[in-house]
Design a protein around this motif. Sequence first.
Motif, PDB file in Angstrom:
ATOM      1  N   MET A   1       0.818  -1.217   0.000  1.00 42.87           N
ATOM      2  CA  MET A   1       0.000   0.000   0.000  1.00 42.87           C
ATOM      3  C   MET A   1       0.847   1.260   0.000  1.00 42.87           C
ATOM      4  O   MET A   1       0.379   2.325  -0.377  1.00 42.87           O
ATOM      5  N   ASP A  39      11.587   2.812   4.996  1.00 39.60           N
ATOM      6  CA  ASP A  39      11.194   1.428   5.259  1.00 39.60           C
ATOM      7  C   ASP A  39      12.280   0.822   6.144  1.00 39.60           C
ATOM      8  O   ASP A  39      13.472   1.028   5.887  1.00 39.60           O
ATOM      9  N   ALA A  40      11.859   0.110   7.171  1.00 34.38           N
ATOM     10  CA  ALA A  40      12.830  -0.505   8.080  1.00 34.38           C
ATOM     11  C   ALA A  40      13.762  -1.441   7.305  1.00 34.38           C
ATOM     12  O   ALA A  40      14.893  -1.680   7.720  1.00 34.38           O
ATOM     13  N   ARG A  44      14.187  -2.350   0.610  1.00 31.99           N
ATOM     14  CA  ARG A  44      12.857  -1.883   0.190  1.00 31.99           C
ATOM     15  C   ARG A  44      12.820  -0.349   0.134  1.00 31.99           C
ATOM     16  O   ARG A  44      12.190   0.242  -0.745  1.00 31.99           O
ATOM     17  N   THR A  79       2.733   0.827   7.087  1.00 33.84           N
ATOM     18  CA  THR A  79       3.399  -0.344   7.667  1.00 33.84           C
ATOM     19  C   THR A  79       2.327  -1.360   8.029  1.00 33.84           C
ATOM     20  O   THR A  79       1.137  -1.124   7.817  1.00 33.84           O
ATOM     21  N   ARG A  80       2.712  -2.485   8.582  1.00 35.98           N
ATOM     22  CA  ARG A  80       1.726  -3.391   9.184  1.00 35.98           C
ATOM     23  C   ARG A  80       1.340  -2.807  10.558  1.00 35.98           C
ATOM     24  O   ARG A  80       1.981  -1.861  11.039  1.00 35.98           O
ATOM     25  N   ARG A  84       2.390   0.791  14.588  1.00 30.84           N
ATOM     26  CA  ARG A  84       1.783   1.879  13.807  1.00 30.84           C
ATOM     27  C   ARG A  84       1.460   3.093  14.688  1.00 30.84           C
ATOM     28  O   ARG A  84       1.719   4.240  14.324  1.00 30.84           O
ATOM     29  N   GLU A 102      -2.750   3.752   7.189  1.00 26.13           N
ATOM     30  CA  GLU A 102      -3.441   2.502   6.869  1.00 26.13           C
ATOM     31  C   GLU A 102      -4.207   1.995   8.071  1.00 26.13           C
ATOM     32  O   GLU A 102      -3.943   2.345   9.215  1.00 26.13           O
ATOM     33  N   LYS A 103      -5.149   1.120   7.796  1.00 26.35           N
ATOM     34  CA  LYS A 103      -5.879   0.407   8.814  1.00 26.35           C
ATOM     35  C   LYS A 103      -5.181  -0.921   9.021  1.00 26.35           C
ATOM     36  O   LYS A 103      -4.428  -1.326   8.120  1.00 26.35           O
ATOM     37  N   GLY A 129      -7.171   4.507   6.028  1.00 29.40           N
ATOM     38  CA  GLY A 129      -7.212   3.645   4.833  1.00 29.40           C
ATOM     39  C   GLY A 129      -8.538   2.962   4.540  1.00 29.40           C
ATOM     40  O   GLY A 129      -8.603   2.091   3.661  1.00 29.40           O
TER      41      GLY A 129
HETATM   42  N1  LIG Z   1      -6.596   0.402   2.599  1.00 26.94           N
HETATM   43  C1  LIG Z   1      -6.596  -0.735   1.931  1.00 26.94           C
HETATM   44  O1  LIG Z   1      -7.471  -0.988   1.115  1.00 26.94           O
HETATM   45  C2  LIG Z   1      -5.485  -1.706   2.182  1.00 26.94           C
HETATM   46  C3  LIG Z   1      -5.183  -2.707   1.263  1.00 26.94           C
HETATM   47  C4  LIG Z   1      -4.121  -3.566   1.538  1.00 26.94           C
HETATM   48  C5  LIG Z   1      -3.404  -3.412   2.716  1.00 26.94           C
HETATM   49  N2  LIG Z   1      -3.751  -2.452   3.616  1.00 26.94           N
HETATM   50  C6  LIG Z   1      -3.019  -2.259   4.879  1.00 26.94           C
HETATM   51  O2  LIG Z   1      -1.786  -1.633   4.562  1.00 26.94           O
HETATM   52  C7  LIG Z   1      -0.792  -2.062   5.477  1.00 26.94           C
HETATM   53  C8  LIG Z   1       0.454  -2.439   4.692  1.00 26.94           C
HETATM   54  O3  LIG Z   1       0.153  -3.533   3.873  1.00 26.94           O
HETATM   55  P1  LIG Z   1       1.201  -4.017   2.769  1.00 26.94           P
HETATM   56  O4  LIG Z   1       0.593  -5.177   2.094  1.00 26.94           O
HETATM   57  O5  LIG Z   1       1.652  -2.850   1.972  1.00 26.94           O
HETATM   58  O6  LIG Z   1       2.376  -4.505   3.741  1.00 26.94           O
HETATM   59  P2  LIG Z   1       3.902  -4.844   3.394  1.00 26.94           P
HETATM   60  O7  LIG Z   1       4.317  -5.848   4.417  1.00 26.94           O
HETATM   61  O8  LIG Z   1       4.084  -5.143   1.949  1.00 26.94           O
HETATM   62  O9  LIG Z   1       4.660  -3.469   3.672  1.00 26.94           O
HETATM   63  C9  LIG Z   1       4.839  -2.961   4.954  1.00 26.94           C
HETATM   64  C10 LIG Z   1       6.229  -2.326   4.991  1.00 26.94           C
HETATM   65  O10 LIG Z   1       6.349  -1.598   6.212  1.00 26.94           O
HETATM   66  C11 LIG Z   1       7.704  -1.693   6.630  1.00 26.94           C
HETATM   67  N3  LIG Z   1       7.792  -1.343   8.053  1.00 26.94           N
HETATM   68  C12 LIG Z   1       7.260  -2.000   9.100  1.00 26.94           C
HETATM   69  N4  LIG Z   1       7.525  -1.336  10.249  1.00 26.94           N
HETATM   70  C13 LIG Z   1       8.223  -0.232   9.917  1.00 26.94           C
HETATM   71  C14 LIG Z   1       8.760   0.847  10.662  1.00 26.94           C
HETATM   72  N5  LIG Z   1       8.627   0.927  11.967  1.00 26.94           N
HETATM   73  N6  LIG Z   1       9.412   1.823   9.992  1.00 26.94           N
HETATM   74  C15 LIG Z   1       9.547   1.754   8.639  1.00 26.94           C
HETATM   75  N7  LIG Z   1       9.062   0.753   7.894  1.00 26.94           N
HETATM   76  C16 LIG Z   1       8.391  -0.221   8.518  1.00 26.94           C
HETATM   77  C17 LIG Z   1       8.077  -3.139   6.313  1.00 26.94           C
HETATM   78  O11 LIG Z   1       9.472  -3.317   6.243  1.00 26.94           O
HETATM   79  C18 LIG Z   1       7.391  -3.351   4.977  1.00 26.94           C
HETATM   80  O12 LIG Z   1       8.248  -3.081   3.873  1.00 26.94           O
HETATM   81  C19 LIG Z   1      -1.383  -3.226   6.279  1.00 26.94           C
HETATM   82  O13 LIG Z   1      -1.637  -2.817   7.599  1.00 26.94           O
HETATM   83  C20 LIG Z   1      -2.679  -3.561   5.574  1.00 26.94           C
HETATM   84  O14 LIG Z   1      -3.720  -3.909   6.473  1.00 26.94           O
HETATM   85  C21 LIG Z   1      -4.753  -1.597   3.342  1.00 26.94           C
END
Ligand SMILES: NC(=O)c1ccc[n+]([C@@H]2O[C@H](COP(=O)([O-])OP(=O)(O)OC[C@H]3O[C@@H](n4cnc5c(N)ncnc54)[C@H](O)[C@@H]3O)[C@@H](O)[C@H]2O)c1
Length: 342
Positions: A1, A39-40, A44, A79-80, A84, A102-103, A129
């Motif tokens: 996202m 990104d941590a 990435r 992030t996840r 958050r 994001e949610k 989100g």
């Molecule tokens: N709004 C929507 O429709 C929708 C759709 C899909 C996903 N999401 C949400 O979006 C979020 C992300 O999903 P994704 O699939 O992109 O995840 P992902 O795992 O692909 O990406 C998350 C990124 O965050 C980074 N990260 C984690 N903690 C960190 C920190 N403290 N500092 C910096 N970077 C950090 C990770 O290294 C990773 O690269 C999830 O919570 C998911 O629920 C929302």
Amino acid sequence: MGVATTERTRALLSKQWFPLSHADAAHENERIEIVAVCDADAERAREAARGLGLTEASAFTDAQAMLHAVKPDICSIATRTPGRVDLIRLAIDAGVKAIHSEKPLSQTLLDGENLMEEVQKRGVHFTYGTLRRFMAPYRLAKKLVEEGRIGPLREIVVDHNFKDLLLWSHPHSVDLLLFFGGAEVESVNAVCEFEDGAVSGNTVDCDPRVDFARVRFKSGCLGMITSTTGMNVRLTGDEGAIHIVGNGERVELHDKGQGTFFTRRTVLEVPPAPSGTAQALRELVSALDGEAAVSIAPDEVAMNQRVLWSIVSSALANGATVRVNEANEKLVITGRTGALTA
Ligand SMILES: NC(=O)c1ccc[n+]([C@@H]2O[C@H](COP(=O)([O-])OP(=O)(O)OC[C@H]3O[C@@H](n4cnc5c(N)ncnc54)[C@H](O)[C@@H]3O)[C@@H](O)[C@H]2O)c1
């Protein structure tokens, strides 16, 4: 996202959902310049910076370092869930006045609620989100309800997906209930499936699958989350119903015509509009410009979390009615599926 949309997601969604990622939506907004990414995972971060045409120095692995180096007007967080809330606080403490997150918000109820209080108190513009409320089909339906086209609203049904995941998916369905029904919720009944061995004391170490949830609003209106596939929303009032079909593909008005039941169907034209993410970012820009407040309130985000926690509290009590102010505030819901969290 954050920066990229997978092919799988592209195949699932229609045109109106794009730009979907935060970076794609920011990129298309002429008032926004993307100045840094974080990104941590260093690779990435570098890859994201490269993809966005930024220098390697604009790729950070530490959010605090980034916030202090670039002092952004807007920060978006994808992030996840774990951490958050801390990231949002870091951004607020660094003076960021507009945040798109994001949610889901958090793994504990009070973490999320306290954060939303802080957002409110510090006057931070905050969008979330839960994208459908920012999208034209849902906005059209809400406008029609507010204009009285179906009479007083009695029931909101959200068919999300078959037994979908609580923290991954249902922030969306709960948001739709609150979007149409308001944030004044009285009680919840729900049935969920938990992974074997996931529930221990106040910890739910999984992302529960929701069979069914009923949300009673203080107005008397009822909200239902079903296990029906199709991503439909059905709003029913005394005089008719509005159906938002197929994840926003079509909006239908059903009314009585000359008959007794809601058998006359009119397919409504939905005006072209920005995607959900694009609209959320536009609202942040406009709020920073002092033109208009964002269309989601911190109270609604907090109530979303409270309803999710009430769903689990009720499911753990065999579907008993749980008043939202009595949801188990000690519950930790990890939202874990395999190695990943929501
Ligand atoms: N709004 C929507 O429709 C929708 C759709 C899909 C996903 N999401 C949400 O979006 C979020 C992300 O999903 P994704 O699939 O992109 O995840 P992902 O795992 O692909 O990406 C998350 C990124 O965050 C980074 N990260 C984690 N903690 C960190 C920190 N403290 N500092 C910096 N970077 C950090 C990770 O290294 C990773 O690269 C999830 O919570 C998911 O629920 C929302």
